[in-house]
Every structure is written in C-alpha cells, then in structure tokens.
Design a protein around this motif. Structure first.
Motif, mmCIF file in Angstrom:
data_model
loop_
_atom_site.group_PDB
_atom_site.id
_atom_site.type_symbol
_atom_site.label_atom_id
_atom_site.label_comp_id
_atom_site.label_asym_id
_atom_site.label_seq_id
_atom_site.Cartn_x
_atom_site.Cartn_y
_atom_site.Cartn_z
ATOM 1 N N ASN A 253 14.867 -24.897 4.375
ATOM 2 C CA ASN A 253 15.864 -24.493 5.371
ATOM 3 C C ASN A 253 16.029 -22.978 5.404
ATOM 4 O O ASN A 253 16.149 -22.375 6.480
ATOM 5 C CB ASN A 253 17.200 -25.168 5.074
ATOM 6 N N LYS A 254 16.021 -22.342 4.228
ATOM 7 C CA LYS A 254 16.214 -20.893 4.172
ATOM 8 C C LYS A 254 14.955 -20.121 4.562
ATOM 9 O O LYS A 254 15.048 -18.977 5.010
ATOM 10 C CB LYS A 254 16.656 -20.473 2.760
ATOM 11 N N GLY A 255 13.793 -20.726 4.389
ATOM 12 C CA GLY A 255 12.558 -20.015 4.734
ATOM 13 C C GLY A 255 12.025 -20.322 6.110
ATOM 14 O O GLY A 255 11.067 -19.680 6.553
ATOM 15 N N SER A 263 13.437 -1.510 12.661
ATOM 16 C CA SER A 263 14.162 -0.844 13.732
ATOM 17 C C SER A 263 14.745 0.442 13.168
ATOM 18 O O SER A 263 14.765 0.644 11.949
ATOM 19 C CB SER A 263 15.279 -1.747 14.277
ATOM 20 N N PRO A 264 15.238 1.335 14.018
ATOM 21 C CA PRO A 264 15.835 2.564 13.495
ATOM 22 C C PRO A 264 17.020 2.329 12.579
ATOM 23 O O PRO A 264 17.332 3.182 11.755
ATOM 24 C CB PRO A 264 16.273 3.305 14.769
ATOM 25 N N ASP A 265 17.706 1.179 12.697
ATOM 26 C CA ASP A 265 18.853 0.954 11.826
ATOM 27 C C ASP A 265 18.495 0.172 10.578
ATOM 28 O O ASP A 265 19.385 -0.189 9.802
ATOM 29 C CB ASP A 265 19.996 0.259 12.577
ATOM 30 N N GLY A 266 17.209 -0.119 10.339
ATOM 31 C CA GLY A 266 16.830 -0.722 9.075
ATOM 32 C C GLY A 266 15.865 -1.882 9.222
ATOM 33 O O GLY A 266 15.271 -2.115 10.278
ATOM 34 N N ILE A 267 15.722 -2.628 8.136
ATOM 35 C CA ILE A 267 14.865 -3.804 8.091
ATOM 36 C C ILE A 267 15.686 -5.012 8.521
ATOM 37 O O ILE A 267 16.765 -5.273 7.978
ATOM 38 C CB ILE A 267 14.307 -4.019 6.671
ATOM 39 N N ARG A 268 15.194 -5.756 9.486
ATOM 40 C CA ARG A 268 15.901 -6.929 9.992
ATOM 41 C C ARG A 268 15.167 -8.195 9.570
ATOM 42 O O ARG A 268 13.974 -8.338 9.832
ATOM 43 C CB ARG A 268 16.020 -6.871 11.519
ATOM 44 N N LEU A 269 15.881 -9.090 8.929
ATOM 45 C CA LEU A 269 15.341 -10.363 8.469
ATOM 46 C C LEU A 269 16.084 -11.492 9.165
ATOM 47 O O LEU A 269 17.318 -11.475 9.240
ATOM 48 C CB LEU A 269 15.485 -10.504 6.949
ATOM 49 N N ARG A 270 15.346 -12.483 9.653
ATOM 50 C CA ARG A 270 15.947 -13.659 10.279
ATOM 51 C C ARG A 270 15.302 -14.906 9.695
ATOM 52 O O ARG A 270 14.080 -14.958 9.515
ATOM 53 C CB ARG A 270 15.737 -13.636 11.798
ATOM 54 N N TYR A 271 16.125 -15.921 9.431
ATOM 55 C CA TYR A 271 15.604 -17.164 8.881
ATOM 56 C C TYR A 271 16.661 -18.251 9.003
ATOM 57 O O TYR A 271 17.839 -17.985 9.257
ATOM 58 C CB TYR A 271 15.214 -16.982 7.405
ATOM 59 N N ALA A 322 18.271 -16.408 -1.219
ATOM 60 C CA ALA A 322 17.669 -16.181 0.096
ATOM 61 C C ALA A 322 17.974 -14.783 0.607
ATOM 62 O O ALA A 322 17.137 -14.155 1.260
ATOM 63 C CB ALA A 322 18.172 -17.233 1.092
ATOM 64 N N ARG A 323 19.170 -14.274 0.306
ATOM 65 C CA ARG A 323 19.559 -12.965 0.823
ATOM 66 C C ARG A 323 18.817 -11.835 0.117
ATOM 67 O O ARG A 323 18.710 -10.734 0.653
ATOM 68 C CB ARG A 323 21.066 -12.788 0.660
ATOM 69 N N THR A 324 18.325 -12.086 -1.094
ATOM 70 C CA THR A 324 17.586 -11.053 -1.823
ATOM 71 C C THR A 324 16.078 -11.254 -1.702
ATOM 72 O O THR A 324 15.317 -10.625 -2.431
ATOM 73 C CB THR A 324 17.987 -11.067 -3.310
ATOM 74 N N THR A 325 15.639 -12.125 -0.788
ATOM 75 C CA THR A 325 14.212 -12.376 -0.583
ATOM 76 C C THR A 325 13.745 -11.599 0.642
ATOM 77 O O THR A 325 14.192 -11.853 1.758
ATOM 78 C CB THR A 325 13.941 -13.877 -0.394
ATOM 79 N N LEU A 326 12.844 -10.667 0.430
ATOM 80 C CA LEU A 326 12.285 -9.884 1.531
ATOM 81 C C LEU A 326 11.102 -10.603 2.175
ATOM 82 O O LEU A 326 10.829 -10.413 3.354
ATOM 83 C CB LEU A 326 11.846 -8.510 1.018
#
Length: 507
Positions: A253-255, A263-271, A322-326
């Motif tokens: 579910n998390k992956g 993006s200019p404001d940083g690394i964006r992660l969605r899952y 999950a929040r600390t997984t890049l």
C-alpha cells in the motif's frame, strides 16, 4: 513549536479548516454511538422479530432520548472543534489555534520547515480533502497539522509556505475589510524523474527478508508436524500468517504508484493505494542517506534508499518507515538519479565510477580506503568491502559483503563524531567512527578502519564540516534557485536511458 492559552482576535489572516474536517477525523466515534444504540434493533430486524423489546416496559423513549443526546453532544463537539480551529500564515510563522475549553496555539517557523506532507486517508479522498503536515527541525512529531483542507487549497498553501520559507517575497493580494492579504504563491513546476513499476514492487516483497523467514518457518513447521505426528503446530501459525499478511499489505500500500519528482521547492514523493501521501522535502534538508541491497535483490540489481530528515525521526521499523524512504525498490540507474537529487554536486569529476564502486565495489576501487588486511580474521567476509571515501561535498561509507550498504553524509550535515574501539578491535589495531545526525533509519558508521586512518578521518571530517557550513547558503534556498530560473540538473545520473553495467563482483 510554542503553546499559548491566549487566542488573538480574528483578522483577515486567520482561516478555518473545512467544515467536514471533524466528521472525517471522528467518524469512528459517530459509528460507535450508532452501533451501541442500534445493534439490538438491527439484530432483531435480521431475525424477523419485533424491533422493540416489550420487556423494556416503557424505557424505550428514555433509551432513544439518551442515544439522541449522546449523538447531539458528539456532533456539537465536532462543530465546536471546527469553529475554534483556525490557522494563519504571517510574520515568518505558521500558527494553528485550537480548543474551545483548553485553548492551544501551535506555531512553526517557516525557515525551520524540513518537509511538508499532503496526506489523504481513504475517507478524506472521497470528500476531496487532505491533511497538511509541517515537519520542523527538533520536533518529535509534526509541529503543525491542518486537517482537513480541500485538496486544491492544501496544495496552494503548501506552495505558499515553501515559497515563504525559501525567501520568496509575497506580493499584494485582494483587499478585505481589515486590510490587504498577501497573494498566494503559485505551485512550482516539477519534473518526474523515476517511478516504481507495480511488478517490481511485488517482486521486491516476494524476495524480501520476511519472505525468506516465511519459507523457513513453513519448512520448520512441516518438519515438526511430521516428527510429532500432530497437526496442532499449524494452528499456532495462523496469527503469524495474519501478521505477515498485514505487513505485506502495508508495504504494498505504501509503495504503490511511487513516483519521485524534482522541482524548485524540493524533492516530491507520491505514493499510496488507499491512503495516498505526497511529500515535499526541500533541498539540503536530508541529513543522511543509506542505499541498501539484500542478497536476494542482487539477482535483479535492486536497491532501497532511506534518509534521515529532521522532524521525521523514528526508525525503519515504525510508522515513519514510508516517510523516510526515498526509493522503496529501484535499479542502479534509479539510485544514480535519486543520488543526483539529494546531492546535485557530487564533489567528484567521475561520479558514476565513484558511486558504482561505493555500491558494488571491493578493495580500493575508485579510491576507497578499506579495512586493513590484518583485521580479516574479525571480518572475513567484509574487510574488502568496508571502507570510506570523502568527496568534495560528502563522506561515503560502505559496508557489508552480502547485505550491502552505502551511507552518504553531506559534510555540512555532520553534527558530531565519536571513535569507538573494543578489546578485540584494539588487538587488531582497528576502530569504528560514528557520525551523529538527526534520528532516523540511517546510522552513519565506519566499520573496522585502521586506527591511524580513523583518527585522521576524524580530524579531516571535522574540518570539512566547518568549511562546508561556512559555504552553506542561506536557509532561504528557493530565492537563489528562482533567480537562476531553472531546475537543478541531475549531476550523477547517467546521460543515456540504458542502466550502466555493474562492475564484476569478486567472490
């Protein structure tokens, strides 16, 4: 984060969350009230009996009145909770007021914001709502949480907060009765750089360590059942199987639909499959990074990347995993892309060779300093693998022959260091060097280095950290990127679409 019993007067800068927010948060309480007072009636209806028990002798009205009163009190509490919950973005702070009996104000400094998450539980997704979480340095949990806002408003507020935190001056907005509000900042553009296919995610779960334990446990259970001629052993496996199924589901579910963008404001992660989450980690907020590979994953060349971010805390075993997984699972090329996001300037002229040697190399490949040969008796498998290399921007620590790890710490993120040496290590003239960063799943540790080399690295890394902090730009990082007018360009990623060939393994 500050708390105060006082609540300032309402002005144009204060806003309320969505009116449905308390119901989305507390729907379980409403369901519990309805089930408690309506269970008997529901069971009677299923059985075809009369809905009201005549044995209550006139107490039906009192019971219904009591149930209605409890329901009204619950709904009234939800309404009051919504009415007294407000947020404000001004003067370099995000402030949230809440509580109608015990009042509280929570605030977070914008220049201390480490990451912003947009979380959508399943029920919130149905209503088009989202929760906004602000992670702040030195906070054990989210310093500020706004639940819930319309999804579009949550995205707009996230963009505004990141822009303010980075030093983008707000322009004048629409006038109101009490003054002129600052104009909201537009959401920064993004470029998706990698994603995790569903098949690879399922394969990584099947080839995980827990799958290996499942197979070994099943074999042991069958052997014990045959030797004892009893099938009772299998009954004890039911709770374990249910727990493992829940663990598999959580990881899947998390992956699911994992994507990473820059993006200019940083690394964006969605899952997320049912509960979705969108994280934004500003540049330079990652304190340490770990790339790991298990023996089974080596068959397909897969890796996992985890990070330490101030504010997230915790470890890989808790709900913050999950929040600390890049990157939950990726190829070597994916790892290179992810590293380029975290460390746009690798500090070396040949980053592909250096990082490939850091992930898969042995001995002194690409200039790594390894455990001395005399210590091979206490590290028979890992002495050729354990080592370190300092580039112009980061310290690389590699370890593990079977379970391989690469830990990367930007020089300016080195907070403190410690040398440790046990009696056995003293006998062979080696020592460990530990680098201290924020709490998280990454523990930077150089294993079994030569004592003289460990002491020299201790002094050199301290000097590098001091110099890097002097060169570090202002906390208002987005202002400089905006003036440049372009997105960061990955520096360590291969220039073609074909994953680079790994170096041959020795032994």
């Amino acid at each position: 984060m500050n708390s105060s019993p006082e609540q300032p007067a309402v002005d144009a800068g204060w806003h309320r969350v969505h009116p449905a927010s308390p119901f989305v948060r507390g729907w379980v309480a409403l369901v519990a009230v309805v089930v408690f007072f309506g269970r008997d009636i529901f069971e009677r209806a299923l059985q075809g009996r009369e809905l009201i028990d005549h044995g209550l002798n006139g107490r039906v009205l009192w019971l219904l009145a009591g149930g209605a009163a409890v329901l009204l009190v619950t709904v009234a509490g939800f309404i009051l909770s919504w009415y007294f919950t407000r947020y404000q973005l001004s003067e370099g702070y995000v402030r949230v007021n809440s509580g109608f009996i015990f009042k509280q104000q929570r605030q977070a400094r914008l220049d201390r914001v480490q990451a912003i998450d947009i979380v959508q539980p399943l029920l919130a997704r149905i209503f088009g709502l989202a929760e906004l979480k602000f992670e702040v340095a030195d906070a054990g949990e989210s310093a500020v949480s706004l639940a819930y806002l319309p999804l579009g408003e949550a995205k707009q507020l996230r963009a505004t907060i990141l822009g303010r935190a980075a030093g983008i001056a707000p322009g004048p907005g629409p006038a109101s009765e009490t003054g002129t509000e600052a104009a909201p900042l537009p959401e920064a553009p993004e470029h998706v750089v990698l994603s995790v296919p569903h098949g690879r995610l399922v394969g990584s779960l099947l080839l995980s360590e827990q799958s290996l334990f499942v197979v070994l446990g099943a074999i042991a259970s069958v052997v014990v059942s045959v030797l004892t001629e009893s099938g009772a052993v299998m009954l004890y496996l039911i709770p374990a199987m249910l727990g493992l199924a829940a663990a598999y589901w959580k990881s899947f579910n998390k992956g699911f639909n994992f994507t990473s963008a820059i993006s200019p404001d940083g690394i964006r992660l969605r899952y997320g499959l049912l509960d979705t989450q969108a994280q934004t980690v500003p540049p330079g907020r990652i304190q340490a990074l770990k790339v790991s590979q298990s023996p089974l994953w080596r068959i397909f060349g897969w890796y996992r990347i985890q990070v330490n971010v101030a504010g997230y805390g915790g470890s890989a075993g808790n709900e913050n995993a999950a929040r600390t997984t890049l990157l939950p699972v990726g190829t070597l090329n994916d790892v290179m892309l992810a590293l380029s996001l975290v460390l746009p300037d690798p500090g070396t002229a040949d980053p592909v060779r250096v990082f490939t040697a850091a992930l898969n190399g042995l001995d002194s490949d690409a200039g790594f300093t390894i455990t001395p040969r005399r210590a091979r008796l206490i590290a028979p498998l890992g002495w050729r693998r354990n080592g370190f290399l300092a580039t112009g921007t980061a310290l690389l620590l590699r370890s593990g022959r079977w379970w391989r790890q690469l830990v990367l710490v930007p020089h300016q993120r080195t907070q403190s260091m410690a040398l440790s040496q046990g009696p056995l290590a003293r006998r062979f003239g080696v020592a460990d060097l530990v680098l201290h960063t924020t709490a998280g799943p990454v523990v930077p540790r150089l294993i079994q280095a030569d004592v003289d080399e460990a002491v020299a690295l201790f002094d050199q890394q301290a000097a590098r950290a001091r110099e890097a902090r002097k060169r570090q730009t202002s906390e208002q990082w987005l202002a400089e990127i905006s003036r440049a007018g372009s997105l960061p360009v990955p520096a360590t990623a291969p220039v073609n679409d074909t994953p680079p060939q790994e170096e041959p393994h020795h032994g």
